[in-house]
Design a protein around this motif. Structure first.
Motif, PDB file in Angstrom:
ATOM      1  N   MET A  69       0.853  -1.173   0.000  1.00  0.00           N
ATOM      2  CA  MET A  69       0.000   0.000   0.000  1.00  0.00           C
ATOM      3  C   MET A  69       0.902   1.241   0.000  1.00  0.00           C
ATOM      4  O   MET A  69       1.806   1.356   0.814  1.00  0.00           O
ATOM      5  CB  MET A  69      -0.878  -0.011   1.260  1.00  0.00           C
ATOM      6  CG  MET A  69      -1.672   1.237   1.459  1.00  0.00           C
ATOM      7  SD  MET A  69      -2.715   1.248   2.942  1.00  0.00           S
ATOM      8  CE  MET A  69      -3.668  -0.221   2.717  1.00  0.00           C
ATOM      9  N   ASN A  70       0.634   2.147  -0.930  1.00  0.00           N
ATOM     10  CA  ASN A  70       1.432   3.363  -0.967  1.00  0.00           C
ATOM     11  C   ASN A  70       0.860   4.407  -0.008  1.00  0.00           C
ATOM     12  O   ASN A  70      -0.214   4.225   0.562  1.00  0.00           O
ATOM     13  CB  ASN A  70       1.576   3.899  -2.394  1.00  0.00           C
ATOM     14  CG  ASN A  70       0.274   4.363  -3.007  1.00  0.00           C
ATOM     15  OD1 ASN A  70      -0.586   4.917  -2.321  1.00  0.00           O
ATOM     16  ND2 ASN A  70       0.120   4.157  -4.298  1.00  0.00           N
ATOM     17  N   LEU A  71       1.591   5.493   0.162  1.00  0.00           N
ATOM     18  CA  LEU A  71       1.207   6.515   1.134  1.00  0.00           C
ATOM     19  C   LEU A  71      -0.116   7.180   0.762  1.00  0.00           C
ATOM     20  O   LEU A  71      -0.944   7.467   1.632  1.00  0.00           O
ATOM     21  CB  LEU A  71       2.315   7.561   1.263  1.00  0.00           C
ATOM     22  CG  LEU A  71       2.128   8.633   2.330  1.00  0.00           C
ATOM     23  CD1 LEU A  71       1.955   8.017   3.718  1.00  0.00           C
ATOM     24  CD2 LEU A  71       3.309   9.585   2.319  1.00  0.00           C
ATOM     25  N   LYS A  72      -0.346   7.396  -0.526  1.00  0.00           N
ATOM     26  CA  LYS A  72      -1.589   8.018  -0.972  1.00  0.00           C
ATOM     27  C   LYS A  72      -2.786   7.153  -0.594  1.00  0.00           C
ATOM     28  O   LYS A  72      -3.810   7.662  -0.125  1.00  0.00           O
ATOM     29  CB  LYS A  72      -1.523   8.231  -2.493  1.00  0.00           C
ATOM     30  CG  LYS A  72      -2.643   9.041  -3.049  1.00  0.00           C
ATOM     31  CD  LYS A  72      -2.377   9.545  -4.477  1.00  0.00           C
ATOM     32  CE  LYS A  72      -2.046   8.453  -5.441  1.00  0.00           C
ATOM     33  NZ  LYS A  72      -2.010   8.931  -6.839  1.00  0.00           N
ATOM     34  N   GLU A  73      -2.663   5.844  -0.755  1.00  0.00           N
ATOM     35  CA  GLU A  73      -3.741   4.921  -0.367  1.00  0.00           C
ATOM     36  C   GLU A  73      -3.925   4.921   1.153  1.00  0.00           C
ATOM     37  O   GLU A  73      -5.057   4.903   1.649  1.00  0.00           O
ATOM     38  CB  GLU A  73      -3.428   3.509  -0.860  1.00  0.00           C
ATOM     39  CG  GLU A  73      -3.471   3.381  -2.363  1.00  0.00           C
ATOM     40  CD  GLU A  73      -2.851   2.081  -2.858  1.00  0.00           C
ATOM     41  OE1 GLU A  73      -3.239   1.652  -3.959  1.00  0.00           O
ATOM     42  OE2 GLU A  73      -1.979   1.507  -2.179  1.00  0.00           O
ATOM     43  N   ARG A  74      -2.822   4.931   1.879  1.00  0.00           N
ATOM     44  CA  ARG A  74      -2.888   4.928   3.343  1.00  0.00           C
ATOM     45  C   ARG A  74      -3.603   6.174   3.856  1.00  0.00           C
ATOM     46  O   ARG A  74      -4.479   6.090   4.715  1.00  0.00           O
ATOM     47  CB  ARG A  74      -1.481   4.863   3.932  1.00  0.00           C
ATOM     48  CG  ARG A  74      -1.475   4.825   5.450  1.00  0.00           C
ATOM     49  CD  ARG A  74      -0.127   5.060   6.071  1.00  0.00           C
ATOM     50  NE  ARG A  74       0.934   4.237   5.524  1.00  0.00           N
ATOM     51  CZ  ARG A  74       2.203   4.348   5.884  1.00  0.00           C
ATOM     52  NH1 ARG A  74       2.567   5.241   6.789  1.00  0.00           N
ATOM     53  NH2 ARG A  74       3.127   3.590   5.366  1.00  0.00           N
ATOM     54  N   VAL A  75      -3.228   7.331   3.337  1.00  0.00           N
ATOM     55  CA  VAL A  75      -3.865   8.581   3.750  1.00  0.00           C
ATOM     56  C   VAL A  75      -5.360   8.532   3.443  1.00  0.00           C
ATOM     57  O   VAL A  75      -6.191   8.910   4.262  1.00  0.00           O
ATOM     58  CB  VAL A  75      -3.197   9.795   3.077  1.00  0.00           C
ATOM     59  CG1 VAL A  75      -4.030  11.065   3.261  1.00  0.00           C
ATOM     60  CG2 VAL A  75      -1.795  10.001   3.626  1.00  0.00           C
ATOM     61  N   GLY A  76      -5.703   8.050   2.258  1.00  0.00           N
ATOM     62  CA  GLY A  76      -7.108   7.971   1.872  1.00  0.00           C
ATOM     63  C   GLY A  76      -7.918   7.100   2.806  1.00  0.00           C
ATOM     64  O   GLY A  76      -9.012   7.489   3.243  1.00  0.00           O
ATOM     65  N   LEU A  77      -7.395   5.929   3.125  1.00  0.00           N
ATOM     66  CA  LEU A  77      -8.117   5.017   4.013  1.00  0.00           C
ATOM     67  C   LEU A  77      -8.185   5.556   5.441  1.00  0.00           C
ATOM     68  O   LEU A  77      -9.221   5.453   6.104  1.00  0.00           O
ATOM     69  CB  LEU A  77      -7.464   3.632   3.992  1.00  0.00           C
ATOM     70  CG  LEU A  77      -7.628   2.860   2.681  1.00  0.00           C
ATOM     71  CD1 LEU A  77      -6.783   1.590   2.703  1.00  0.00           C
ATOM     72  CD2 LEU A  77      -9.084   2.538   2.418  1.00  0.00           C
ATOM     73  N   ASN A  78      -7.089   6.154   5.917  1.00  0.00           N
ATOM     74  CA  ASN A  78      -7.102   6.736   7.259  1.00  0.00           C
ATOM     75  C   ASN A  78      -8.079   7.900   7.340  1.00  0.00           C
ATOM     76  O   ASN A  78      -8.788   8.050   8.347  1.00  0.00           O
ATOM     77  CB  ASN A  78      -5.698   7.186   7.667  1.00  0.00           C
ATOM     78  CG  ASN A  78      -4.786   6.030   8.003  1.00  0.00           C
ATOM     79  OD1 ASN A  78      -5.229   4.928   8.314  1.00  0.00           O
ATOM     80  ND2 ASN A  78      -3.487   6.263   7.934  1.00  0.00           N
ATOM     81  N   LEU A  79      -8.128   8.692   6.293  1.00  0.00           N
ATOM     82  CA  LEU A  79      -9.074   9.801   6.255  1.00  0.00           C
ATOM     83  C   LEU A  79     -10.506   9.278   6.287  1.00  0.00           C
ATOM     84  O   LEU A  79     -11.338   9.752   7.065  1.00  0.00           O
ATOM     85  CB  LEU A  79      -8.849  10.652   5.004  1.00  0.00           C
ATOM     86  CG  LEU A  79      -9.912  11.710   4.695  1.00  0.00           C
ATOM     87  CD1 LEU A  79     -10.139  12.633   5.874  1.00  0.00           C
ATOM     88  CD2 LEU A  79      -9.532  12.478   3.446  1.00  0.00           C
ATOM     89  N   GLN A  80     -10.779   8.299   5.472  1.00  0.00           N
ATOM     90  CA  GLN A  80     -12.125   7.725   5.419  1.00  0.00           C
ATOM     91  C   GLN A  80     -12.517   7.140   6.784  1.00  0.00           C
ATOM     92  O   GLN A  80     -13.629   7.376   7.272  1.00  0.00           O
ATOM     93  CB  GLN A  80     -12.179   6.650   4.346  1.00  0.00           C
ATOM     94  CG  GLN A  80     -13.563   6.154   4.024  1.00  0.00           C
ATOM     95  CD  GLN A  80     -13.526   5.189   2.866  1.00  0.00           C
ATOM     96  OE1 GLN A  80     -13.045   4.068   3.022  1.00  0.00           O
ATOM     97  NE2 GLN A  80     -14.003   5.629   1.721  1.00  0.00           N
ATOM     98  N   ASP A  81     -11.602   6.415   7.406  1.00  0.00           N
ATOM     99  CA  ASP A  81     -11.874   5.829   8.724  1.00  0.00           C
ATOM    100  C   ASP A  81     -12.146   6.916   9.767  1.00  0.00           C
ATOM    101  O   ASP A  81     -13.091   6.808  10.555  1.00  0.00           O
ATOM    102  CB  ASP A  81     -10.704   4.959   9.192  1.00  0.00           C
ATOM    103  CG  ASP A  81     -10.567   3.652   8.424  1.00  0.00           C
ATOM    104  OD1 ASP A  81     -11.492   3.293   7.669  1.00  0.00           O
ATOM    105  OD2 ASP A  81      -9.515   2.999   8.591  1.00  0.00           O
TER     106      ASP A  81
END
Length: 70
Positions: free
Chosen positions: A1-13
């Motif tokens: 998982m790249n950083l952009k995906e991580r930020v997106g999922l953390n934001l959504q959560d």
């Protein structure tokens, strides 16, 4: 998982945990609702300034958006 995906999922959560819609978050952070959705779906990379505004709107530390996923 790249950083952009991580930020997106953390934001959504974080947004869902606070019971806030994308539209409400966008309003609070003074950004476009579509932009919030594209960040959450890892279509766009958010600037540090935008991440700070979003974190402030969610009343979380910006580091929460960058934390590793388990």
């Amino acid at each position: 998982m790249n950083l952009k995906e991580r930020v997106g999922l953390n934001l959504q959560d974080a947004r869902r945990a606070k019971g806030v819609s994308q539209e409400e978050l966008a309003h609070r952070a003074n950004v476009n609702r579509g932009y919030v959705g594209k960040i959450e779906n890892a279509k766009y990379s958010a600037s540090l300034t935008t991440l700070e505004k979003i974190a402030r709107a969610l009343n979380i530390d910006p580091s929460e958006l960058l934390k590793p996923r388990s």
